[in-house]
Design an enzyme around this catalytic site. Structure first.
Site, short mmCIF file in Angstrom:
data_model
loop_
_atom_site.label_atom_id
_atom_site.label_comp_id
_atom_site.label_asym_id
_atom_site.label_seq_id
_atom_site.Cartn_x
_atom_site.Cartn_y
_atom_site.Cartn_z
N LYS A 87 34.56 41.13 29.68
CA LYS A 87 35.36 41.42 28.49
C LYS A 87 34.50 41.17 27.27
CE LYS A 87 40.22 41.59 27.86
NZ LYS A 87 41.51 41.01 28.03
N TRP A 93 36.93 46.11 27.96
CA TRP A 93 36.43 45.83 29.31
C TRP A 93 35.21 46.67 29.62
CZ3 TRP A 93 40.89 45.10 33.39
CH2 TRP A 93 41.67 44.01 32.98
N THR A 142 39.34 35.98 55.62
CA THR A 142 38.66 36.62 54.50
C THR A 142 37.75 35.58 53.85
OG1 THR A 142 39.88 36.11 52.51
CG2 THR A 142 40.90 37.65 54.01
N GLU A 174 42.84 42.22 54.27
CA GLU A 174 44.30 42.14 54.27
C GLU A 174 44.95 43.49 54.54
OE1 GLU A 174 42.25 40.82 52.11
OE2 GLU A 174 42.95 38.87 51.34
#
Ligand code: AMP
Length: 547
Positions: free
Chosen positions: A444, A449, A186, A331
């Site tokens: 943030k 958020w 990855t 994954e």
């Protein structure tokens, strides 16, 4: 009491055996690095993958040893998929877009023993081979007469010479289904890259799951074009699902530009294609400029990054192609969710349907998911609560190759391990998951958020915007405020103020970015994703207006 059913291990060799026996004459079409079109069949691929197996035995590579590929999507790469894994060796697909230093690091970390590469990567191999002392065999994926006499690479063989003359007979070994079959590193934004090590069992279960009607819906009637590279999580597992269902496969080779992809879709009557949004952007741009239409394409899988609404609309409404918005990770082999609608959503208005199609979709059977808060408590599936997305299932890693990074799993009260995806998401009552951000990309502002994906999607809906990346910038009062970095379409114009005004009414006022920064290009990673870390680095001297 045990069941009384045949206990056959789930092996990759059984896929190619099945494809040959039941779909032997179905075509595998490849654009080669030389530019010509090559035609093969599942039968030929199977015979040649057995020649690969015999050739590998000839190299005396032990079971479990790694055979690397550095190659575009094509028939020889497909033969290696089955030939390498089928014999019990591990296929390691390398990403040629990586920096040579990083590539050499990965080859050495994986202990690759052989490396098979397309001739277009000869300069790259010439640059790294002396740094990879563990690689004992170098194979160029070409005919004997294409092999350069002076490559500087010791013992370089042509693939056709290597497998040519070998027996087409080979008895695939009855491996333990949990044996390693392939691996993929990855990109890893922090620290060194880490590898997911897939097994025969995980690959076969993923092949079944991905082919389901509400997942990618593959069938023998399909002609499938994986534009997603075979070095990007095994082209999302499509070569395996394709062998299981016996569909036609069409490989684009290195030609991923809009014109080449369009021509292949039309000439090979492609019914389904799969790739990242950046590839589809090039295709749509070419079609719009030339007033083209699709004659056979019915659906397109878009994943790897969030698919902007303008792209979904263009495919659905302008071209009559269904978008399958999919989410997954290296994954996870990689498939986690696919956005196929249930009857209830199909009854909604087109606007309401689009809102659902923007979501990353429902879990494919085999994947369980949940969202949790910072303390690890599960959050409700109400489409509003957002938290860390955790997953578990038989095609999701338990740990990384060589145990790098320690145990990645988070354990619940029952001791079950969940893999933390690093994504922040909501899940609605119908089970549709929506990624709001990578946890590290969330902005943030004043304790609230802001989803960078939402900010980007609005910018992308502006006709002058080709690409948009939203990042957070330090702010003395609000902690962080979003800015949007924009690449304009060639010849198109939009000013900072016009673009900011475009946000009015489309999102809450405090979620409107504070500034627009125009750039010539946004850095893209090896798998076509925007590299926000690099972008932040490039803008390190930037100061927010009024900050
Ligand atoms: P990789 O392992 O390189 O394929 O990257 C996996 C990551 O890509 C995921 O954890 C997500 O952050 C992102 N990703 C993949 N598919 C999507 C999607 N459809 N929408 C948004 N992000 C995605």
């Amino acid at each position: 009491m045990l069941g009384q059913m045949q206990n056959q291990p789930l092996l990759i060799s059984s896929l190619i055996t099945h494809a040959e026996r039941h779909h032997g004459s179905t075509e595998i079409v490849s654009r080669r690095v030389e530019g010509d079109i090559h035609r093969s069949t599942w039968g030929q691929i199977a015979r040649r993958s057995r020649q690969v197996a015999n050739a590998l035995d000839g190299l005396q590579l032990a079971h479990g040893e790694r055979v690397a590929t550095l190659a575009w999507n094509g028939y020889r790469h497909l033969e290696l998929y089955f030939g390498v894994s089928g014999t019990g060796r591990v296929l390691h697909t390398l990403n040629p877009r990586l920096h040579p230093e990083q590539l050499a690091w990965i080859v050495n970390h994986a202990d690759d023993r052989a490396l098979c590469f397309d001739m277009s990567f000869l300069p790259l191999v010439q640059a790294v081979h002396s740094k990879c002392p563990g690689v004992r065999h170098w194979v160029a994926l070409c005919d004997a007469d294409k092999l350069p006499t002076e490559s500087g690479i010791p013992g370089l063989m042509s693939y056709e010479t290597w497998i040519g003359g070998r027996s087409e007979t080979y008895v695939w070994p009855e491996l333990d289904e949990n044996s390693a079959s392939s691996m993929c590193y990855t990109s890893g934004t922090t620290g060194n890259p880490k590898a997911a090590l897939y097994s025969h069992r995980s690959t076969l279960l993923h092949a079944y799951g991905a082919a389901l009607p509400d997942a990618l819906g593959c069938s023998a009637r399909d002609s499938i074009l994986p534009v997603v590279p075979m070095f990007h999580v095994n082209a999302w597992g499509l070569p395996y699902s394709a062998a299981a269902v016996g569909c036609k496969l069409v490989f684009p080779g290195p030609a991923l530009d809009g014109k080449s992809v369009y021509e292949l879709i039309e000439s090979e009557k492609v019914s389904m294609a799969a790739g990242v949004p950046t590839v589809w952007q090039m295709l749509l741009g070419h079609m719009q400029q030339n007033g083209l239409k699709f004659s056979t394409l019915r659906r397109t899988v878009i994943g790897g990054s969030a698919c902007p609404p303008t792209m979904i609309n263009a495919f659905n409404h302008t071209y009559g192609v269904e978008v399958l918005h999919a989410w997954g990770m290296t994954e996870m082999s990689p498939l986690g969710t696919v956005c196929t609608l249930k009857s209830a959503q199909l009854a909604l208005s087109p606007e309401a349907q689009l809102k659902v199609r923007l979501k990353q979709g429902r879990a494919v059977f085999g994947v369980d998911m949940k969202i949790v808060d910072e303390a690890g408590h599960e959050l409700p599936w109400d489409g509003k609560a957002y938290g860390d997305l955790l997953v578990r299932g038989p095609w999701i890693i338990t740990s990384y190759f060589k145990g790098e990074g320690g145990d990645p799993l988070r354990y619940d009260a029952n001791g079950k391990g969940w893999f933390p995806t690093g994504d922040v998401a909501t899940i609605d009552a119908d089970g549709f998951m929506q990624i709001t951000d990578r946890s590290k990309d969330v902005i943030k502002s004043g304790g609230e958020w802001i989803s960078s994906i939402d900010v980007e999607n609005i910018a992308m809906a502006h006709p002058a915007v080709a690409m948009a990346a939203c990042i957070g910038m330090k702010h003395p009062k609000w902690d962080e405020r979003p800015i949007v970095v924009v690449v304009k379409k060639p010849g198109a114009e939009v000013s900072r103020d016009e673009l900011l005004a475009f946000y009015e009414g489309k999102t809450a006022k405090w979620q409107i970015p504070d500034d627009v920064v125009f750039v010539d290009a946004i850095p893209l990673g090896a798998t076509g994703k925007m590299q926000k870390m690099t972008l932040r680095q490039q803008l390190k001297d930037y100061v927010l207006p009024g900050a």
